[in-house]
Enzyme design. Structure first.
Site, PDB file in Angstrom:
ATOM      1  N   PRO A   1       0.814  -1.230   0.000  1.00 33.15           N
ATOM      2  CA  PRO A   1       0.000   0.000   0.000  1.00 33.15           C
ATOM      3  C   PRO A   1       0.840   1.270   0.000  1.00 33.15           C
ATOM      4  O   PRO A   1       0.861   2.013   0.988  1.00 33.15           O
ATOM      5  CB  PRO A   1      -0.817  -0.140   1.281  1.00 33.15           C
ATOM      6  CG  PRO A   1       0.036  -0.972   2.189  1.00 33.15           C
ATOM      7  CD  PRO A   1       0.811  -1.911   1.307  1.00 33.15           C
ATOM      8  N   CYS A   2       1.493   1.555  -1.110  1.00 36.84           N
ATOM      9  CA  CYS A   2       2.337   2.741  -1.183  1.00 36.84           C
ATOM     10  C   CYS A   2       1.493   4.015  -1.143  1.00 36.84           C
ATOM     11  O   CYS A   2       2.031   5.094  -0.915  1.00 36.84           O
ATOM     12  CB  CYS A   2       3.229   2.699  -2.423  1.00 36.84           C
ATOM     13  SG  CYS A   2       2.319   2.601  -3.955  1.00 36.84           S
TER      14      CYS A   2
END
Lengths: 186, 260
Positions: B163-164
């Protein structure tokens, strides 16, 4: 487009869509490539690695080919040429290392999923001969495997091994002679 | 034709390739629902390798175009054939739906060692929380490499699953994203991140929140910080200031010194 229409399904598919074409290429030649790999290396796991590497390199190469080059490709000979190059490089790399002790490391040609009974039956027929193949010099083994295991014509073997057809024939006949002698000796 | 037992024996040595071998060579792709529109997902026998948007608003065009861009992007990056899958890999759909992908296997063989470390660090950021770029840099042991962290995340092969989008700018702005800044903001809001509040805090130069009941200082979106009631909440600009005031860093969000 009529030139493309007369191409075999593999090359047609490669021209149309590289990835779908690859699936066709794999489906059409997986048996020949794997059989050759298995009988050259002798080990099931090595044959899987060699087959995977051959198809992967083939894919990367063909990704850079233009349509004309794909159209004139002879897929089977091309795949086997790639396979031979990788195999020779591996064999060369291995020969620089000390040889493995064969008594401790039995030659494993068995499909891990094969039943005990099937394995026992095959053991009496195939394994022995496969073991003898491993005793042939590289070029004889390659010629015998391509000619008599995967049933390639001499002209195609000459292309794969990059030697004249006469040389292929002599490798095959010397290889067979040696196999007969080895088989009879035991 | 021939009854030579040797030739018959050699012919019998032919063997077909084992069924699973193709999956060691080719990757598979599926098109599935993601949290903000559909995504293309490519996976190998090692795990999920590549995720890209299927409906790209900036590239309005026939459906086939998006697929082609995905396939070509995958080929450039991985040099591996990509075939259609009959079904998504186990765990993919719940991971995309819940934003929790901890148990999903990822194939990060294409990443550099540094990038893999960054991606692993980012994987641990929980849904509904955000961390500054400098936090990631500190996590991978290179506190000065904030820009390198940004590039590593810009090249994230598996957005959403790593989940950048939960790595944001210290000033409360969402910042850059593989799928565009607007999508990042949409994702974060959908996960319950109050970006407006973060911007207000940043404007007041507050980057850490402490609780005088627990004596702990957190990053603002840490679930421990969200539980602090206004009467007991104290904002700080730096971790050092919070430290001198007697607060110790939260063990859950592990705040680092250089948020601002």
């Amino acid at each position: 487009m009529s030139e493309i229409d007369c191409l075999d399904p593999v090359r047609k598919a490669l021209l149309d869509d590289l990835d779908e074409g690859f699936a066709e290429l794999y489906g059409a030649h997986r048996g020949v490539v794997f059989s050759t790999a298995l009988r050259l290396c002798g080990r099931w796991a090595d044959a899987e690695d060699l087959t995977a590497e051959t198809f992967l390199r083939a894919y990367r190469a063909v990704a850079g080919y233009d349509a004309a080059r794909i159209a004139e490709l002879r897929p089977r000979a091309w795949l086997l040429t790639i396979l031979m190059n990788i195999w020779r490089n591996c064999a060369r790399a291995k020969s620089r290392k000390p040889p493995p002790d064969l008594r401790e490391e039995p030659v494993d040609t068995v499909d891990p999923r094969e039943g005990v009974e099937e394995a026992a039956v095959r053991h009496e027929t195939g394994d022995e001969l496969a073991g003898l193949l491993a005793l042939l010099p590289e070029e004889q083994r390659a010629a015998v495997v391509l000619r008599h295991v995967v049933d390639l014509p001499v002209s195609e073997i000459a292309e794969v091994l990059r030697v004249p057809q006469g040389t292929v024939k002599s490798h095959v006949s010397r290889g067979l002679k040696r196999l007969r002698a080895l088989g009879g000796a035991r | 034709m021939t009854h030579d037992p040797l030739l018959a024996g050699l012919a019998a040595l032919a063997a077909d390739a084992p069924d699973g071998l193709l999956d060691r060579i080719a990757a598979r792709w599926v098109r599935v629902a993601g949290p903000v529109g559909e995504v293309f997902v490519a996976f190998t026998d090692e795990g999920v390798a590549y995720v890209r948007e299927a409906d790209e608003p900036m590239h309005a065009g026939p459906d086939d175009d998006a697929r082609r861009r995905f396939t070509e992007g995958f080929r450039r990056r991985f040099g591996r054939p990509l075939l259609a899958a009959t079904r998504p890999p186990a765990g993919l759909l719940p991971a995309l739906r819940t934003g929790r992908s901890g148990g999903l296997r990822l194939d990060l063989r294409g990443a550099t060692d540094f990038q893999r470390e960054v991606l692993e660090a980012v994987r641990g950021i929980p849904r509904g929380e955000v961390r500054p770029y400098s936090w990631v840099a500190a996590r991978v042991g290179r506190p000065g490499a904030v820009r390198a962290v940004g590039s590593a995340l810009a090249g994230n092969p598996v957005p959403l699953l790593v989940p950048c989008h939960r790595v944001t700018r210290a000033d409360g702005e969402a910042g850059e994203y593989v799928f565009g800044a607007a999508t990042k903001e949409r994702l974060l809001r959908a996960e319950g991140v109050d970006l407006d509040r973060l911007r207000r805090l940043a404007k007041d130069r507050v980057f850490y929140l402490a609780s005088d009941t627990t004596g702990v200082v957190c990053l603002p979106t840490c679930h421990n910080a969200r539980r602090i009631t206004p009467a007991h909440r104290h904002g700080f600009r730096t971790l050092a200031e919070a430290g001198s005031a007697g607060y110790r860093p939260c063990r859950t969000c592990r705040p680092t010194g250089l948020a601002a």
